[in-house]
Scaffold this active site. Sequence first.
Site, PDB file in Angstrom:
ATOM      1  N   ARG A  98      -1.133  22.327 -14.330  1.00  0.00           N
ATOM      2  CA  ARG A  98      -0.238  21.203 -14.644  1.00  0.00           C
ATOM      3  C   ARG A  98      -0.533  20.629 -16.032  1.00  0.00           C
ATOM      4  NH1 ARG A  98       2.203  16.399 -10.806  1.00  0.00           N
ATOM      5  NH2 ARG A  98       3.365  15.440 -12.504  1.00  0.00           N
ATOM      6  N   ARG A 154       0.818  -1.246   0.000  1.00  0.00           N
ATOM      7  CA  ARG A 154       0.000   0.000   0.000  1.00  0.00           C
ATOM      8  C   ARG A 154       0.839   1.278   0.000  1.00  0.00           C
ATOM      9  NH1 ARG A 154      -3.188  -3.012   3.678  1.00  0.00           N
ATOM     10  NH2 ARG A 154      -4.916  -3.969   2.560  1.00  0.00           N
ATOM     11  N   GLU A 173      10.849  17.139 -24.773  1.00  0.00           N
ATOM     12  CA  GLU A 173      10.254  17.666 -23.529  1.00  0.00           C
ATOM     13  C   GLU A 173      10.886  19.012 -23.151  1.00  0.00           C
ATOM     14  OE1 GLU A 173       7.602  16.264 -22.489  1.00  0.00           O
ATOM     15  OE2 GLU A 173       7.757  14.074 -22.577  1.00  0.00           O
ATOM     16  N   GLU A 188      -3.044  18.070 -10.846  1.00  0.00           N
ATOM     17  CA  GLU A 188      -3.642  18.481 -12.124  1.00  0.00           C
ATOM     18  C   GLU A 188      -5.134  18.758 -11.986  1.00  0.00           C
ATOM     19  OE1 GLU A 188      -1.815  16.392 -15.453  1.00  0.00           O
ATOM     20  OE2 GLU A 188      -3.565  16.841 -16.663  1.00  0.00           O
ATOM     21  N   HIS A 245       1.036  16.391 -26.067  1.00  0.00           N
ATOM     22  CA  HIS A 245       0.957  14.995 -25.616  1.00  0.00           C
ATOM     23  C   HIS A 245      -0.359  14.305 -25.998  1.00  0.00           C
ATOM     24  CE1 HIS A 245       4.643  15.898 -23.597  1.00  0.00           C
ATOM     25  NE2 HIS A 245       4.687  14.726 -22.983  1.00  0.00           N
ATOM     26  N   HIS A 248       0.733  11.130 -27.613  1.00  0.00           N
ATOM     27  CA  HIS A 248       0.505   9.825 -26.970  1.00  0.00           C
ATOM     28  C   HIS A 248      -0.249   8.880 -27.922  1.00  0.00           C
ATOM     29  CE1 HIS A 248       0.990  10.947 -22.422  1.00  0.00           C
ATOM     30  NE2 HIS A 248       2.126  10.643 -22.996  1.00  0.00           N
ATOM     31  N   HIS A 260       9.303   7.796 -27.057  1.00  0.00           N
ATOM     32  CA  HIS A 260       8.348   8.763 -26.501  1.00  0.00           C
ATOM     33  C   HIS A 260       8.580  10.171 -27.073  1.00  0.00           C
ATOM     34  CE1 HIS A 260       5.734  10.677 -23.570  1.00  0.00           C
ATOM     35  NE2 HIS A 260       6.733  11.492 -23.234  1.00  0.00           N
ATOM     36  N   LYS A 267       4.025  11.656 -10.994  1.00  0.00           N
ATOM     37  CA  LYS A 267       3.096  10.863 -11.812  1.00  0.00           C
ATOM     38  C   LYS A 267       3.739   9.505 -12.062  1.00  0.00           C
ATOM     39  CE  LYS A 267       0.318  14.155 -14.410  1.00  0.00           C
ATOM     40  NZ  LYS A 267      -0.027  14.670 -15.750  1.00  0.00           N
ATOM     41  N   ASN A 302       1.076  18.983 -20.708  1.00  0.00           N
ATOM     42  CA  ASN A 302       0.612  18.012 -21.702  1.00  0.00           C
ATOM     43  C   ASN A 302       0.659  18.589 -23.113  1.00  0.00           C
ATOM     44  OD1 ASN A 302       0.022  16.209 -19.646  1.00  0.00           O
ATOM     45  ND2 ASN A 302      -2.056  16.998 -19.382  1.00  0.00           N
ATOM     46  N   LYS A 335       9.446  22.631 -14.270  1.00  0.00           N
ATOM     47  CA  LYS A 335       8.518  21.551 -13.910  1.00  0.00           C
ATOM     48  C   LYS A 335       8.108  21.668 -12.445  1.00  0.00           C
ATOM     49  CE  LYS A 335       6.622  17.292 -14.219  1.00  0.00           C
ATOM     50  NZ  LYS A 335       6.636  15.998 -14.833  1.00  0.00           N
TER      51      LYS A 335
HETATM   52  P1  NAD Z   1      13.259   4.906 -21.521  1.00  0.00           P
HETATM   53  O1  NAD Z   1      13.151   4.845 -20.070  1.00  0.00           O
HETATM   54  O2  NAD Z   1      12.696   3.774 -22.313  1.00  0.00           O
HETATM   55  O3  NAD Z   1      14.782   5.136 -21.923  1.00  0.00           O
HETATM   56  C1  NAD Z   1      15.129   5.172 -23.293  1.00  0.00           C
HETATM   57  C2  NAD Z   1      16.188   4.106 -23.603  1.00  0.00           C
HETATM   58  O4  NAD Z   1      17.441   4.539 -23.092  1.00  0.00           O
HETATM   59  C3  NAD Z   1      15.943   2.736 -22.983  1.00  0.00           C
HETATM   60  O5  NAD Z   1      16.343   1.760 -23.902  1.00  0.00           O
HETATM   61  C4  NAD Z   1      16.881   2.721 -21.775  1.00  0.00           C
HETATM   62  O6  NAD Z   1      17.267   1.411 -21.437  1.00  0.00           O
HETATM   63  C5  NAD Z   1      18.021   3.523 -22.284  1.00  0.00           C
HETATM   64  N1  NAD Z   1      18.800   4.233 -21.285  1.00  0.00           N
HETATM   65  C6  NAD Z   1      18.319   4.956 -20.245  1.00  0.00           C
HETATM   66  N2  NAD Z   1      19.319   5.598 -19.649  1.00  0.00           N
HETATM   67  C7  NAD Z   1      20.450   5.277 -20.286  1.00  0.00           C
HETATM   68  C8  NAD Z   1      21.802   5.671 -20.145  1.00  0.00           C
HETATM   69  N3  NAD Z   1      22.175   6.592 -19.266  1.00  0.00           N
HETATM   70  N4  NAD Z   1      22.728   5.116 -20.978  1.00  0.00           N
HETATM   71  C9  NAD Z   1      22.336   4.234 -21.944  1.00  0.00           C
HETATM   72  N5  NAD Z   1      21.065   3.862 -22.155  1.00  0.00           N
HETATM   73  C10 NAD Z   1      20.134   4.386 -21.327  1.00  0.00           C
HETATM   74  O7  NAD Z   1      12.530   6.217 -22.099  1.00  0.00           O
HETATM   75  P2  NAD Z   1      12.532   7.748 -21.674  1.00  0.00           P
HETATM   76  O8  NAD Z   1      12.500   8.497 -22.939  1.00  0.00           O
HETATM   77  O9  NAD Z   1      13.536   8.068 -20.661  1.00  0.00           O
HETATM   78  O10 NAD Z   1      11.122   7.909 -20.969  1.00  0.00           O
HETATM   79  C11 NAD Z   1       9.923   7.741 -21.685  1.00  0.00           C
HETATM   80  C12 NAD Z   1       8.839   7.352 -20.703  1.00  0.00           C
HETATM   81  O11 NAD Z   1       8.673   8.393 -19.744  1.00  0.00           O
HETATM   82  C13 NAD Z   1       7.492   7.160 -21.361  1.00  0.00           C
HETATM   83  O12 NAD Z   1       6.899   6.002 -20.839  1.00  0.00           O
HETATM   84  C14 NAD Z   1       6.712   8.375 -20.938  1.00  0.00           C
HETATM   85  O13 NAD Z   1       5.335   8.142 -20.887  1.00  0.00           O
HETATM   86  C15 NAD Z   1       7.296   8.655 -19.584  1.00  0.00           C
HETATM   87  N6  NAD Z   1       7.122  10.037 -19.121  1.00  0.00           N
HETATM   88  C16 NAD Z   1       6.569  10.222 -17.906  1.00  0.00           C
HETATM   89  C17 NAD Z   1       6.419  11.495 -17.406  1.00  0.00           C
HETATM   90  C18 NAD Z   1       5.875  11.696 -16.016  1.00  0.00           C
HETATM   91  O14 NAD Z   1       5.600  12.834 -15.649  1.00  0.00           O
HETATM   92  N7  NAD Z   1       5.742  10.664 -15.220  1.00  0.00           N
HETATM   93  C19 NAD Z   1       6.845  12.598 -18.162  1.00  0.00           C
HETATM   94  C20 NAD Z   1       7.428  12.377 -19.407  1.00  0.00           C
HETATM   95  C21 NAD Z   1       7.578  11.069 -19.895  1.00  0.00           C
HETATM   96  N1  GLY Z   2       4.635  15.067 -17.753  1.00  0.00           N
HETATM   97  C1  GLY Z   2       3.376  15.650 -17.405  1.00  0.00           C
HETATM   98  C2  GLY Z   2       3.222  15.897 -15.971  1.00  0.00           C
HETATM   99  O1  GLY Z   2       4.070  15.574 -15.192  1.00  0.00           O
HETATM  100  O2  GLY Z   2       2.209  16.407 -15.563  1.00  0.00           O
END
Ligand code: NAD
Ligand code: GLY
Length: 360
Positions: free
Chosen positions: A240, A125, A189, A235, A247, A251, A264, A147, A244, A225
């Site tokens: 917030r 939990r 981003e 949000e 997005h 998305h 992404h 998030k 998006n 941010k």
């Molecule tokens: P990811 O986590 O898939 O990383 C991209 C690739 O890089 C992967 O293959 C990973 O293994 C590799 N990698 C990561 N760090 C590395 C490093 N230092 N050296 C070598 N390889 C490395 O993708 P991402 O672009 O970091 O994140 C995308 C995700 O984030 C999506 O799912 C998206 O929805 C999410 N996101 C969430 C928020 C939020 O507010 N929670 C905001 C933006 C994006």
């Molecule tokens: N990446 C969108 C948010 O954090 O609200």
Amino acid sequence: MPEHTQTIRVKLPGSPYDVVIGNGILPSCGERIACLGIGERCAVISDSNVAPLYSETVCESLRASGITPDPVNIDAGEASKSTDCAEKICRQMISDGHDRHSFVVALGGGVIGDLAGFVAAIFYRGIPFVQIPTTIVAQVDSSVGGKTGVNTPEGKNLIGCFHQPHLVIADTSTLQSLPDREFNEGFAEVIKHAAIRDADMLDDIMEIDGREQLTPLIARNVAIKARIVEEDEKETSGIRAYLNYGHTIGHAIETAGGYGRLLHGEAISLGLLAANSLSCTKAGLPSNQAERIREALEKFRLPTTLDKSLDTGTLLKLIKSDKKFHNGRIRFVVVPELGRAELRNDITESDITLAIQSLH
Ligand code: NAD
Ligand code: GLY
């Protein structure tokens, strides 16, 4: 302590935390985490690309600070951001003997941050977690703000919850090992932040040359941010939602392509261009300002045209299952001028159709 460390405080009532950004701060992460007093055992969740590079450094630093780490590694890639994978991690943590006194360390990109954060939110939990982001996307965006969640075939992030980290440690030296494509995608981003809050940053973005000295840029984005999250943590007021920008359509493109085909940030690049087109026609964004965003996306070799195999009907269907769609209306973010965003609820399906078609 390494030089040039910057700390941004995320001042949330009840759950404030620091985001520490610096070059070469990974080996001292244990000290910083131990200071939080959140437990003596943790699961270090990482992926098959990041773990071989950085997991041992993190684990060694934790052990040196009196914390016992258990590495949990999953396959790299968006497809791992699933309920199945979250359950697998929880079950491994149970069999490793973790309980509500443990905490989670999320070591990786946005996929790991969202997934491990979700695991921390639901395990017993809810247990504390620390983000150690290793991509640009994760350092400037996903590790901050709480998030967490996973995808389903119907759409991105449809299962999840808010769960704030206790600390974020962003070591910019980890960005050196990112493949070029993954390095570049992160700038979608950053460019989004410029579009909604910091038009001047576009000039700095255009001057980036290489991967050195990114700490000030990462810190500037974290501050953007953090301030938005402080204004509207869950949000609810709409502020917030500015994050998006690009997005809603982005998305849908990411999901329609099949998780993993477009990264992404690549999908968000197309989403930003579609949102720009809509901002020009519906909110008066001057075309020369929209052009500056396109130029910035092009600098990082991000996609600017949509693959013909992704048809508008499929994308519209996905957009309708988006969390932002309510009672047949969509809350759509527009940018009337660079650096300022606005939330609108008068954007119609045909406006969105035209915006998608502008990508062909
Ligand atoms: P990811 O986590 O898939 O990383 C991209 C690739 O890089 C992967 O293959 C990973 O293994 C590799 N990698 C990561 N760090 C590395 C490093 N230092 N050296 C070598 N390889 C490395 O993708 P991402 O672009 O970091 O994140 C995308 C995700 O984030 C999506 O799912 C998206 O929805 C999410 N996101 C969430 C928020 C939020 O507010 N929670 C905001 C933006 C994006
Ligand atoms: N990446 C969108 C948010 O954090 O609200």
